[in-house]
Motif scaffolding. Structure first.
Motif, PDB file in Angstrom:
ATOM      1  N   TYR A 248      -5.416  -8.132  -3.684  1.00 33.71           N
ATOM      2  CA  TYR A 248      -5.341  -8.128  -5.142  1.00 33.71           C
ATOM      3  C   TYR A 248      -6.408  -7.204  -5.726  1.00 33.71           C
ATOM      4  N   ARG A 249      -5.983  -6.396  -6.697  1.00 37.72           N
ATOM      5  CA  ARG A 249      -6.934  -5.554  -7.436  1.00 37.72           C
ATOM      6  C   ARG A 249      -6.720  -5.790  -8.920  1.00 37.72           C
ATOM      7  N   ASP A 250      -7.797  -5.851  -9.668  1.00 35.06           N
ATOM      8  CA  ASP A 250      -7.581  -5.937 -11.122  1.00 35.06           C
ATOM      9  C   ASP A 250      -7.390  -4.521 -11.663  1.00 35.06           C
ATOM     10  N   GLU A 281       1.309  -2.301  -7.362  1.00 37.13           N
ATOM     11  CA  GLU A 281       1.702  -3.601  -6.813  1.00 37.13           C
ATOM     12  C   GLU A 281       0.501  -4.448  -6.460  1.00 37.13           C
ATOM     13  N   HIS A 282      -0.603  -3.782  -6.159  1.00 40.50           N
ATOM     14  CA  HIS A 282      -1.797  -4.550  -5.800  1.00 40.50           C
ATOM     15  C   HIS A 282      -2.258  -5.434  -6.957  1.00 40.50           C
ATOM     16  N   GLU A 283      -1.888  -5.056  -8.163  1.00 39.56           N
ATOM     17  CA  GLU A 283      -2.286  -5.865  -9.328  1.00 39.56           C
ATOM     18  C   GLU A 283      -1.443  -7.125  -9.489  1.00 39.56           C
ATOM     19  N   ILE A 288      -0.727  -6.249   0.275  1.00 36.79           N
ATOM     20  CA  ILE A 288      -1.917  -6.180   1.123  1.00 36.79           C
ATOM     21  C   ILE A 288      -1.883  -4.895   1.934  1.00 36.79           C
ATOM     22  N   ASP A 289      -3.032  -4.251   2.016  1.00 36.44           N
ATOM     23  CA  ASP A 289      -3.179  -3.145   2.966  1.00 36.44           C
ATOM     24  C   ASP A 289      -3.853  -3.741   4.190  1.00 36.44           C
ATOM     25  N   ILE A 290      -3.300  -3.421   5.356  1.00 36.26           N
ATOM     26  CA  ILE A 290      -3.836  -4.033   6.573  1.00 36.26           C
ATOM     27  C   ILE A 290      -4.189  -3.001   7.635  1.00 36.26           C
ATOM     28  N   TYR A 334       5.249   7.448   3.029  1.00 35.95           N
ATOM     29  CA  TYR A 334       5.320   6.368   4.026  1.00 35.95           C
ATOM     30  C   TYR A 334       3.938   5.734   4.177  1.00 35.95           C
ATOM     31  N   GLU A 335       3.882   4.421   4.000  1.00 36.48           N
ATOM     32  CA  GLU A 335       2.612   3.705   4.178  1.00 36.48           C
ATOM     33  C   GLU A 335       2.861   2.527   5.107  1.00 36.48           C
ATOM     34  N   ALA A 336       2.547   2.716   6.359  1.00 34.55           N
ATOM     35  CA  ALA A 336       2.782   1.650   7.346  1.00 34.55           C
ATOM     36  C   ALA A 336       1.934   0.413   7.035  1.00 34.55           C
ATOM     37  N   TRP A 337       0.789   0.650   6.424  1.00 33.48           N
ATOM     38  CA  TRP A 337      -0.203  -0.422   6.250  1.00 33.48           C
ATOM     39  C   TRP A 337      -0.002  -1.290   5.019  1.00 33.48           C
ATOM     40  N   HIS A 338       0.891  -0.869   4.132  1.00 35.21           N
ATOM     41  CA  HIS A 338       1.043  -1.616   2.879  1.00 35.21           C
ATOM     42  C   HIS A 338       2.217  -2.586   2.998  1.00 35.21           C
ATOM     43  N   ILE A 339       1.914  -3.870   3.037  1.00 40.94           N
ATOM     44  CA  ILE A 339       2.990  -4.857   3.096  1.00 40.94           C
ATOM     45  C   ILE A 339       3.026  -5.642   1.794  1.00 40.94           C
TER      46      ILE A 339
HETATM   47 ZN   LIG Z   1      -1.532  -0.582  -0.705  1.00 41.49          ZN
END
Ligand SMILES: [Zn+2]
Length: 366
Positions: A248-250, A281-283, A288-290, A334-339
């Motif tokens: 989560y990010r504000d 979407e983080h807001e 989550i980025d993993i 493409y962002e493999a890490w962003h779920i």
């Molecule tokens: Zn992300």
């Protein structure tokens, strides 16, 4: 005495004759069909008595006549739709017919489109392929003009793609022509370059991710957090180490992040991999980025953790949000890490059909 009886007989006979003449009149027959006196008068004035007697009773016809909506050309229509007692409805029937829609077209329109939404069609010109549009469950009547305009600009695309693309707002300009998200607390909420979070939005059920599975103090919305912890724990039991690096990010955080990227790499480049504030979407607290055991989220796609996640994340309600080959749809590289958490059912559908959240939502029944 004989004379009296004779007079009585004549009188009775006379009455019988008069009565039978009356019974055989058209007005009597109309009355018998249930038309009011006022309607019968109007039927006579319109010279449609014989036709009405032929066809029988129609509430629609009666309503049309009484409300001065009767149109001779639509006579048959009033019998195809016999039970309408609302003159606004009849007005719309008249317009549809006048525009050129057949009885079958109108039947389809009334079946598929709600009464108030028929205006989208009556306010338009005749649409020859309306039937085709209506055959798609994800056709949204409120976007009718947008489909038509988009089709005009992309005549090579089939109807299915036209509807899908417009439902995904591809007829709009990213970041310029956007919607303000209304279903902010929905786990299926769509936040992308066409859908912006409201200014004051902040999730109210943020929960802390288990520190075993996060690189620092990180938060997610409760349902997402529970499932994330569970997923990481199951992965760990297989020797796979999934660690959250950002969740989560504000708004302020996202703003700084995006601005820094823009300064470093230029806005066009930054838009490829970072979201502008309120478009991230983080807001939502659902993303989550993993990273995996190599502790480099940029190289996450080459890890065993990623391989496992690709085929198992959906079981916990997560999807790989920006997959390879779908950049045209997500508008992100493409962002493999962003779920992203979307819930188990949606995640399974998205996984099974190899689609994105954008497509999934654009395919939903309207
Ligand atoms: Zn992300």
């Amino acid at each position: 005495m004989k004379k009296k009886i004779w007079i009585l007989c004549c009188t009775v006979l006379f009455i019988i004759i008069v009565l039978s003449i009356y019974i055989s009149t058209d007005n009597f027959k109309l009355k018998n069909l249930n038309y009011s006196n006022k309607t019968i008068k109007l039927i006579n004035e319109e010279n449609i008595t014989k036709k009405v007697l032929d066809k029988g009773y129609s509430k629609t016809l009666e309503t049309a006549l009484i409300n001065d909506e009767f149109d001779y050309n639509n006579f048959d229509l009033y019998y195809n739709f016999r039970d309408i007692d609302n003159d606004d409805y009849i007005k719309k029937l008249n317009i549809l017919s006048k525009l050129g829609y057949s009885v079958n077209d109108i039947k389809l329109i009334l079946k598929k489109i709600s009464f108030k939404d028929i205006d989208y069609i009556t306010n338009n010109v005749y649409i020859s392929n309306l039937k085709d549009y209506l055959s798609f469950n994800n056709f949204d009547i409120t976007r009718l003009n947008r489909y038509i305009n988009y089709k005009n600009l992309n005549s090579d695309l089939n109807m299915e793609t036209i509807i899908l693309n417009v439902n995904m707002d591809f007829d709009k300009t990213p970041y310029e022509d956007y919607n303000i998200v209304s279903n902010v607390d929905d786990i299926k909420v769509l936040v992308n370059k066409f859908n912006r979070l409201p200014d004051n939005y902040k999730p109210n059920d943020l929960s802390k991710i288990d520190k075993k599975y996060s690189s620092k103090e990180l938060y997610l919305r409760k349902a997402a957090c529970i499932e994330f912890n569970k997923m990481c724990s199951d992965a760990l039991s297989l020797g796979l180490k999934i660690i959250a690096v950002s969740s989560y990010r504000d708004r302020e955080y996202q703003e700084n992040l995006y601005n820094n990227y823009s300064i470093e790499r230029g806005q066009d480049m930054a838009d490829n991999f970072s979201a502008r504030p309120r478009f991230s979407e983080h807001e939502t607290g659902l993303s989550i980025d993993i990273m995996g055991s190599n502790e480099d989220y940029n190289k996450f796609s080459s890890t065993d953790e990623y391989k496992w996640l690709e085929d198992n994340a959906y079981k916990y309600g997560f999807i790989i949000r920006y997959p390879k080959g779908k950049e045209d749809i997500t508008k992100y590289m493409y962002e493999a890490w962003h779920i992203r958490y979307v819930g188990e059912d949606s995640a399974k559908y998205i996984y099974d059909n190899k689609i994105t959240l954008e497509e999934f939502l654009a395919l939903q029944d309207k």
